[in-house]
Design a protein around this motif. Structure first.
Motif, PDB file in Angstrom:
ATOM      1  N   ASP A 145       0.820  -1.206   0.000  1.00 56.33           N
ATOM      2  CA  ASP A 145       0.000   0.000   0.000  1.00 56.33           C
ATOM      3  C   ASP A 145       0.857   1.261   0.000  1.00 56.33           C
ATOM      4  O   ASP A 145       1.704   1.447   0.875  1.00 56.33           O
ATOM      5  CB  ASP A 145      -0.915  -0.009   1.233  1.00 56.33           C
ATOM      6  CG  ASP A 145      -1.610   1.310   1.456  1.00 56.33           C
ATOM      7  OD1 ASP A 145      -2.036   1.931   0.461  1.00 56.33           O
ATOM      8  OD2 ASP A 145      -1.721   1.730   2.636  1.00 56.33           O
ATOM      9  N   VAL A 146       0.612   2.158  -0.972  1.00 55.53           N
ATOM     10  CA  VAL A 146       1.417   3.369  -1.112  1.00 55.53           C
ATOM     11  C   VAL A 146       1.282   4.284   0.110  1.00 55.53           C
ATOM     12  O   VAL A 146       2.246   4.947   0.517  1.00 55.53           O
ATOM     13  CB  VAL A 146       1.045   4.118  -2.415  1.00 55.53           C
ATOM     14  CG1 VAL A 146      -0.401   4.595  -2.387  1.00 55.53           C
ATOM     15  CG2 VAL A 146       1.994   5.276  -2.683  1.00 55.53           C
ATOM     16  N   GLN A 147       0.109   4.330   0.712  1.00 55.15           N
ATOM     17  CA  GLN A 147      -0.078   5.168   1.898  1.00 55.15           C
ATOM     18  C   GLN A 147       0.801   4.676   3.045  1.00 55.15           C
ATOM     19  O   GLN A 147       1.461   5.465   3.729  1.00 55.15           O
ATOM     20  CB  GLN A 147      -1.552   5.142   2.319  1.00 55.15           C
ATOM     21  CG  GLN A 147      -1.872   6.059   3.496  1.00 55.15           C
ATOM     22  CD  GLN A 147      -3.332   5.971   3.908  1.00 55.15           C
ATOM     23  OE1 GLN A 147      -3.906   4.888   3.992  1.00 55.15           O
ATOM     24  NE2 GLN A 147      -3.935   7.111   4.162  1.00 55.15           N
ATOM     25  N   SER A 148       0.841   3.371   3.257  1.00 61.12           N
ATOM     26  CA  SER A 148       1.654   2.800   4.331  1.00 61.12           C
ATOM     27  C   SER A 148       3.144   2.951   4.042  1.00 61.12           C
ATOM     28  O   SER A 148       3.941   3.254   4.935  1.00 61.12           O
ATOM     29  CB  SER A 148       1.310   1.322   4.519  1.00 61.12           C
ATOM     30  OG  SER A 148      -0.028   1.153   4.919  1.00 61.12           O
ATOM     31  N   ILE A 149       3.528   2.759   2.783  1.00 63.40           N
ATOM     32  CA  ILE A 149       4.935   2.894   2.408  1.00 63.40           C
ATOM     33  C   ILE A 149       5.419   4.330   2.633  1.00 63.40           C
ATOM     34  O   ILE A 149       6.512   4.561   3.178  1.00 63.40           O
ATOM     35  CB  ILE A 149       5.139   2.468   0.937  1.00 63.40           C
ATOM     36  CG1 ILE A 149       4.930   0.961   0.796  1.00 63.40           C
ATOM     37  CG2 ILE A 149       6.523   2.884   0.429  1.00 63.40           C
ATOM     38  CD1 ILE A 149       4.872   0.474  -0.642  1.00 63.40           C
ATOM     39  N   ASN A 150       4.606   5.302   2.230  1.00 70.65           N
ATOM     40  CA  ASN A 150       4.984   6.701   2.430  1.00 70.65           C
ATOM     41  C   ASN A 150       5.078   7.039   3.909  1.00 70.65           C
ATOM     42  O   ASN A 150       5.980   7.780   4.336  1.00 70.65           O
ATOM     43  CB  ASN A 150       3.975   7.625   1.749  1.00 70.65           C
ATOM     44  CG  ASN A 150       4.104   7.615   0.247  1.00 70.65           C
ATOM     45  OD1 ASN A 150       5.051   7.060  -0.307  1.00 70.65           O
ATOM     46  ND2 ASN A 150       3.153   8.219  -0.437  1.00 70.65           N
ATOM     47  N   PHE A 151       4.140   6.509   4.707  1.00 65.27           N
ATOM     48  CA  PHE A 151       4.195   6.730   6.158  1.00 65.27           C
ATOM     49  C   PHE A 151       5.486   6.156   6.729  1.00 65.27           C
ATOM     50  O   PHE A 151       6.153   6.798   7.561  1.00 65.27           O
ATOM     51  CB  PHE A 151       2.980   6.079   6.834  1.00 65.27           C
ATOM     52  CG  PHE A 151       3.147   5.869   8.311  1.00 65.27           C
ATOM     53  CD1 PHE A 151       3.099   6.944   9.186  1.00 65.27           C
ATOM     54  CD2 PHE A 151       3.365   4.602   8.826  1.00 65.27           C
ATOM     55  CE1 PHE A 151       3.273   6.751  10.561  1.00 65.27           C
ATOM     56  CE2 PHE A 151       3.538   4.401  10.186  1.00 65.27           C
ATOM     57  CZ  PHE A 151       3.492   5.479  11.058  1.00 65.27           C
ATOM     58  N   TYR A 152       5.862   4.997   6.303  1.00 65.26           N
ATOM     59  CA  TYR A 152       7.086   4.362   6.808  1.00 65.26           C
ATOM     60  C   TYR A 152       8.316   5.194   6.446  1.00 65.26           C
ATOM     61  O   TYR A 152       9.183   5.454   7.293  1.00 65.26           O
ATOM     62  CB  TYR A 152       7.210   2.954   6.233  1.00 65.26           C
ATOM     63  CG  TYR A 152       8.374   2.168   6.776  1.00 65.26           C
ATOM     64  CD1 TYR A 152       8.238   1.385   7.919  1.00 65.26           C
ATOM     65  CD2 TYR A 152       9.614   2.195   6.135  1.00 65.26           C
ATOM     66  CE1 TYR A 152       9.311   0.650   8.427  1.00 65.26           C
ATOM     67  CE2 TYR A 152      10.694   1.474   6.631  1.00 65.26           C
ATOM     68  CZ  TYR A 152      10.534   0.703   7.774  1.00 65.26           C
ATOM     69  OH  TYR A 152      11.598  -0.005   8.273  1.00 65.26           O
ATOM     70  N   LYS A 153       8.388   5.642   5.178  1.00 67.53           N
ATOM     71  CA  LYS A 153       9.534   6.452   4.741  1.00 67.53           C
ATOM     72  C   LYS A 153       9.628   7.745   5.535  1.00 67.53           C
ATOM     73  O   LYS A 153      10.718   8.139   5.981  1.00 67.53           O
ATOM     74  CB  LYS A 153       9.403   6.766   3.245  1.00 67.53           C
ATOM     75  CG  LYS A 153       9.627   5.579   2.330  1.00 67.53           C
ATOM     76  CD  LYS A 153       9.432   5.966   0.864  1.00 67.53           C
ATOM     77  CE  LYS A 153       9.685   4.803  -0.063  1.00 67.53           C
ATOM     78  NZ  LYS A 153       9.437   5.151  -1.502  1.00 67.53           N
ATOM     79  N   SER A 179      12.026  11.269   9.622  1.00 67.32           N
ATOM     80  CA  SER A 179      11.800  12.175  10.743  1.00 67.32           C
ATOM     81  C   SER A 179      12.218  11.576  12.077  1.00 67.32           C
ATOM     82  O   SER A 179      12.360  12.294  13.062  1.00 67.32           O
ATOM     83  CB  SER A 179      10.311  12.545  10.817  1.00 67.32           C
ATOM     84  OG  SER A 179       9.527  11.407  11.166  1.00 67.32           O
ATOM     85  N   LYS A 180      12.412  10.247  12.076  1.00 66.21           N
ATOM     86  CA  LYS A 180      12.729   9.501  13.305  1.00 66.21           C
ATOM     87  C   LYS A 180      11.600   9.611  14.350  1.00 66.21           C
ATOM     88  O   LYS A 180      11.832   9.439  15.548  1.00 66.21           O
ATOM     89  CB  LYS A 180      14.063   9.956  13.902  1.00 66.21           C
ATOM     90  CG  LYS A 180      15.235   9.822  12.941  1.00 66.21           C
ATOM     91  CD  LYS A 180      16.559  10.056  13.639  1.00 66.21           C
ATOM     92  CE  LYS A 180      17.727  10.045  12.677  1.00 66.21           C
ATOM     93  NZ  LYS A 180      17.767   8.879  11.791  1.00 66.21           N
TER      94      LYS A 180
END
Length: 557
Positions: A385-393, A398-399
């Motif tokens: 899921d692109v939303q989850s991948i972007n959140f992870y990145k 940002s740590k």
């Protein structure tokens, strides 16, 4: 209020990529859906909603459309679709498509042309704005999927708007040519015999002039006040209805993102002549404050009751809504609101009993009818899921969260939870595919699957079938005047409904403990329409509900 076929009907949402694969490439397809039509018919549903099947590069799994009148190669051919539609109608079922009209793919010919020059004929199909004085984005709008909602195009030295991924540029509905393009696409499918459209993020199509900065408050409020409900949205929807929908025996179902109960009537009241119904996000997001992976609040049953009541009251006698507690964008129904452990079966049955007796059209999501649960993805490499991948990145940059913390949040609320392949049997890959599945199959498929439940009279699957059959025969399940029972009780949900001389009483225990309810009526077993346990403990007016028990009584005139 007239109970038309689409109001009375139960919608079954299919996420084609994850439903059934006939080609063996690991991706569900149209032939796979056709193969399972008898199963779908057996559920006693009425309307099939297909998530996007149009040509797409799949940056957001089909919600980025590159051709509105072509079929995605992975899903099959137009002849496959024609067969699916024909076979659906032969079984007395209806079929609606997922119309994504707020944005398209950056690989659509419209956008390819728009990027060539500022003078290209397709330039005004999109939102192009000069950079801010510092060369940055023109305002502070954020994408739903993280980061800025603006992407810079070096060739033409302007930014384009994308409220979702940068590969999903927003269409400019101010341009009448854009609107006519969308209407023509709708006519193409309606002329084939499609029965309507679910309209993705449709409240976002009208943008506010000048693209003003968003105030500094929560993202949900920004959606309501800045992105959705723009100055011409109702004009556009009325035009769409007049030029397209009303000319067919079809209906429109809006994804009501950014629409609250105060605004609902403007979209769906009959005298507005805009949309036939919408489903809202207040139930789906009742534990989410400002973002799926950000602040959360504990589940509060009284709050859930309030949401149902507010929305019911907002359109009662004037308009119509759809009720859903699961879809392709949220974690699994029983994992979020039920009990995955000891009372998995009971809580899954209780939840659908509640939904099936609310005023409005019922929408259920594939797999919920067998109690499919959230999946455990071991690492970001398994996330699709692109939303989850972007959140992870963003979390790593940002740590704000460690990788372990980020994966924990993704496994709890991520969209892949709802997108794991349908669990048909105990066979390899859950009977979904003979190839390598596009997304990890839930490890519990050998115990939770259709084949295992099909002939089990006590299964979640057969409870759904029975409940939906009863719903078809009792309009009071679908619509009526409602009297709440013990409203402020945070573990019990009860209500009486009446419609055209018929009545029901619904009793739901939302806890893992017994609950005793004192009824003002003396009930008997003869009054029971459906019960998710084998028996009921009651003594005249006293009814003892077991953990997650759900009972619907028929009330005498």
């Amino acid at each position: 209020m007239e109970l038309t076929w689409y109001r009375k009907g139960t919608i079954y949402q299919i996420y084609p990529r994850s439903f059934n694969d006939r080609s063996g490439n690991g991706v569900g397809d149209l032939k796979g859906i056709t193969e399972k039509l008898d199963y779908i018919k057996s559920l006693n549903v009425d309307i099939i909603w297909l998530s996007p099947i149009f040509s797409s590069p799949n940056d957001d799994n089909g919600y980025d459309i590159s051709d509105y009148c072509a079929i995605m190669d992975e899903f099959g051919t137009m002849s496959d679709f024609d067969e699916l539609l024909s076979e659906t109608h032969k079984r007395g079922l209806r079929l609606i498509l997922d119309l994504v009209a707020n944005h398209c793919s950056d690989e659509h010919n419209w956008f390819k042309g728009a990027k060539k020059s500022r003078n290209n004929k397709y330039r005004d199909y999109f939102h192009w704005v000069d950079p801010a004085s510092d060369g940055g984005p023109p305002n502070n709008w954020k994408s739903f999927f993280g980061g800025s909602a603006w992407e810079y195009d070096k060739n033409t030295e302007q930014y384009y708007l994308h409220l979702f991924t940068k590969k999903q540029p927003d269409l400019n509905w101010e341009n009448p040519e854009v609107r006519e393009e969308i209407y023509n696409a709708m006519r193409f499918w309606l002329d084939k015999g499609v029965d309507g459209f679910r309209m993705d993020v449709i409240p976002l199509i009208s943008k506010r002039k000048g693209y003003p900065d968003a105030p500094d408050f929560g993202f949900r409020k920004i959606i309501e006040d800045v992105y959705a409900n723009g100055p011409r949205v109702h004009e556009f929807l009325r035009e769409m209805n007049q030029k397209v929908i009303r000319k067919y025996d079809a209906f429109s179902l809006a994804e009501g993102i950014g629409v609250n109960q105060e605004l609902a009537g403007l979209y769906v009241n009959e005298d507005r002549e805009e949309l036939d119904m919408l489903y809202h996000f207040d139930v789906l997001e009742c534990t989410i404050v400002n973002g799926k992976f950000e602040e959360e609040t504990p589940f509060d049953l009284v709050n859930l009751k309030s949401i149902f009541k507010k929305w019911r009251d907002a359109v009662h006698g004037t308009g119509w809504i759809t009720n859903a507690m699961g879809n392709h964008d949220f974690a699994r129904l029983v994992s979020r609101f039920g009990n995955e452990g000891k009372y998995w079966k009971e809580s899954a049955k209780m939840l659908i009993t509640m939904l099936a007796t609310q005023n409005g059209t019922l929408s259920i999501y594939q797999g919920d009818e067998i109690g499919m649960t959230n999946v455990n993805l071991d690492s970001i490499d398994e996330v699709k899921d692109v939303q989850s991948i972007n959140f992870y990145k963003e979390s790593m940059e940002s740590k704000k969260y460690t990788s372990i913390e980020a994966m924990k949040l993704i496994n709890k609320e991520g969209r892949d939870n709802a997108r794991t392949p349908m669990q048909w049997s105990e066979d390899i890959n859950a009977g979904f595919t003979e190839g390598e599945p596009w997304l990890k199959i839930n490890d519990n498929y050998k115990t939770i699957n259709v084949k295992r439940q099909d002939n089990d009279s006590n299964s979640i699957l057969n409870y759904y079938r029975n409940l939906l059959s009863i719903r078809k025969e009792n309009d009071v399940f679908i619509y009526g005047d409602v009297e709440e029972l013990d409203f402020n009780n945070n573990s019990f949900y009860g209500y009486r409904k009446s419609f055209r001389g018929k009545g029901i009483m619904v009793l739901l225990n939302f806890s893992d403990k017994n609950y005793e309810y004192m009824s003002s009526w003396e009930m008997s077993m003869d009054d029971v329409l459906i019960n998710n346990y084998d028996n009921i403990i009651m003594d005249k007016e006293k009814i003892k509900l077991k953990p997650y028990q759900a009972i619907v009584f028929r009330l005498s005139d």
